[in-house]
Enzyme design. Sequence first.
Site, PDB file in Angstrom:
ATOM      1  N   CYS A  29       1.101  -1.345   0.144  1.00  0.00           N
ATOM      2  CA  CYS A  29       0.005  -0.167   0.243  1.00  0.00           C
ATOM      3  C   CYS A  29       0.327   1.035   0.257  1.00  0.00           C
ATOM      4  CB  CYS A  29      -1.147  -0.074   1.410  1.00  0.00           C
ATOM      5  SG  CYS A  29      -0.337   0.032   3.247  1.00  0.00           S
ATOM      6  N   CYS A  32       3.400   1.612   3.103  1.00  0.00           N
ATOM      7  CA  CYS A  32       5.111   0.998   2.384  1.00  0.00           C
ATOM      8  C   CYS A  32       5.674   1.945   2.049  1.00  0.00           C
ATOM      9  CB  CYS A  32       4.502  -0.237   2.144  1.00  0.00           C
ATOM     10  SG  CYS A  32       2.969  -1.802   2.377  1.00  0.00           S
ATOM     11  N   ASP A 442       8.799  26.763 -35.191  1.00  0.00           N
ATOM     12  CA  ASP A 442      10.474  26.607 -36.069  1.00  0.00           C
ATOM     13  C   ASP A 442       9.356  26.028 -37.537  1.00  0.00           C
ATOM     14  OD1 ASP A 442      13.084  26.876 -36.925  1.00  0.00           O
ATOM     15  OD2 ASP A 442      13.321  24.996 -36.846  1.00  0.00           O
ATOM     16  N   ASP A 642      13.188  21.478 -34.095  1.00  0.00           N
ATOM     17  CA  ASP A 642      14.234  20.301 -34.195  1.00  0.00           C
ATOM     18  C   ASP A 642      15.736  21.131 -34.010  1.00  0.00           C
ATOM     19  OD1 ASP A 642      14.009  21.179 -36.812  1.00  0.00           O
ATOM     20  OD2 ASP A 642      14.442  19.000 -37.525  1.00  0.00           O
ATOM     21  N   ASP A 646      16.969  25.399 -31.939  1.00  0.00           N
ATOM     22  CA  ASP A 646      15.326  26.014 -31.784  1.00  0.00           C
ATOM     23  C   ASP A 646      16.182  25.086 -29.733  1.00  0.00           C
ATOM     24  OD1 ASP A 646      14.221  26.430 -33.451  1.00  0.00           O
ATOM     25  OD2 ASP A 646      13.942  24.277 -34.182  1.00  0.00           O
TER      26      ASP A 646
END
Length: 747
Positions: A29, A32, A442, A642, A646
């Site tokens: 649980c 624990c 971009d 990408d 950027d």
Amino acid sequence: MSETVLSSPRDAAQAASDTLVFDVSGMHCAACSARVERVLNAKPGIEAHVNLALERADVSVSGGQSADDIKAMIEKTGFGASLRQGSLSERQAQAEQVDEGREREERHSFYLFLFSALLTLPLVAPMVAHWFGAAWHMPPFVQLVLAAVVQVVVGARFYRGAASALSSGAANMDVLVAMGTSSAFLFSLYQIFALGENAVGHLYFEASAAILTLIVFGKWLEGRARRSAADALRALMGLRPREARLVSVDGAGDQMVPIEQVKTGDHVRVLPGEVVPVDGLILEGRSEFDEALLSGESEPVLREEGEKVISGAVNGEGAVVLDVVALGDDTVLARIIRLVDQAQTGKAKMQNLADRISAVFVPVVIGLALLTFIVWLAMGGGFEAAVVAAVSVLVIACPCALGLATPTALVAGTGAAAKSGVLIRDIDVLEVAGKVTHVVFDKTGTLTEGKPSLVGINMLGASRDEAELVGAVAAVQSGSEHPLAKASVDAAKERGARMPQARGVTAHVGEGVEGTIDGKTVLIGTRAFLDRNGVDLAASEDAFAGMEQEGLSVSAVAMDGALVALLGFRDEVRAESRGAIEALKARGLKTVLLSGDAPETVRRVGEALGLDDVKGGVTPKQKLDYLTDLQQEGHVVAMVGDGLNDAPALAQADVGIAMGSGTDVAIGAAAITLMRVDVGLVGAAFEIARHTYRKIWQNLFWAFVYNVIGIPLAALGLLNPAIAGAAMAFSSVSVVSNALLLRRWKA
């Protein structure tokens, strides 16, 4: 589909190397997992996160603690611990062993449930008969024997767990179950000795047995559901082949060897229907490859000589020979696994409240049960009624649901996202994604194909040979990853131009590149770059404008301070970009295009796609400033890109989204990576983030409501212990099942 090229963020890889991963067994649980986490974090130099759903602890160590020290600390809390170490393949094998152990534990729980149910049914039957008006009772001593066997055999696991928790100065669900069932059993035993045969009607053996039976059944269901939540990561791990068909250099024929024996530069043959064992370039043959589990692409992709094939893809009908370029932990598949694993083991901010409650949950419930007992006695309800109400409070309280609410939703949601080609690296974006107001793109490689070609050269009246010029430009740009640089190199190869030796090459991110050829300084880049370096551009303004009016990206070339040529590149807009922009605008989002390309070229792309705002000639610093201004105005901004230029904007954005074909730096700065080059996945990333975030809140809401409503009902005597036990058993199952609904999501 464009080639999938996914690089692992360097910071993520570094973090992984400093983090020890332990499989932790025996946690039942939230109390624990909270206990293990609390004990580990109490030590200076240790930062730990314990995931209940995955039953593992991720421990970052900056002090002098060794792996053995940490293992001992976990075991001291009463749980088992095993360290995952070695290469990704070795850790995979260790994870599989742990998974097999959990499967055995599930089977054991199921058999234990069947055994317990057979003994409990006769105890429950008289109660059911009573509901239908039949007055049938089982002899008290028969009830005692049946209930005692259940209490000893089935209850043993809860007694062991409770003893372990209490010995370490904590309490968990096992303590509640042990106390509740023992109270019902011992009270019934007292009634037999006090009343003998007259104890009929005052016994609660069926309650103690039913509670244990139902909780064991619930734990079995919960375990199955928790394991299935991690199916996506397990499926990715399962794609890693253990062997490869190595092509012999001496003509002796192919040989199957362990993947560990394969080296970069070796040649590997992949037959029809086989899984590709390495990342490699096709030397011989052509075939279609199924990359669905890696990129979310549902259709097989044709790969021919010279093209890259990634590990984990399934070969179609053709046999191919690959030149090995990456294997083991360096493959695209390994990097995907690391990113998914990182997301699934993270902790969302909204989990903090549940963690704080879980830390004190069990002691509070025990206190409420004791208070319930006292109040019932004080109100004249009688000892028997007081015991029944207190037992009901103990067994209906469920810390499991609180502990499982967030991690199971994260595991299921990030797994579903990965199957569709969306890798969520930073889980904090789940909360932010639903608040995004602006999406900034971009241009090159994001909204356009990212594969420009040289379509026009204006020599500006110079007598220089065009092929010689292209060769010189390609020589300076041959080491660059920029799309325009690659286009220049391709153009030189197509023309058969000689590329001389370039020296002192220096790249200026977002602006251009400079180098020296035969003693002459060569500058290639934007108008602003050349102007800043003292090149006179006045006589070429009309030439610039003419090429930009045609929608071309223009690079200027200067030698020894004099402008000699303008190069025009064309990059086609992606077919899916228009639909992706329209879908984002339909969600009420503002779309913006920022590009370092010429304003006129960028404007044409913006108009074609219907973007809300377009700005060209933007430097990386200006991109960063634009995002910062939006954020200061109160907007929540997502950035999609990408390239190297950027990266600052991706890091600054509230939600950074990198294309999988991008650079290492861009992907390292982004919170989300799109595994295939499809800008339509941007909207899908927002959607799965919102779904996952909503599911987390649903789970937390129901976990809280269950306890807030269930405990008072039990305290008021409106629930008997057996019904309370059933409710407790199925509360965590319902939370996990709700999270598993995310697995049905598809982009």
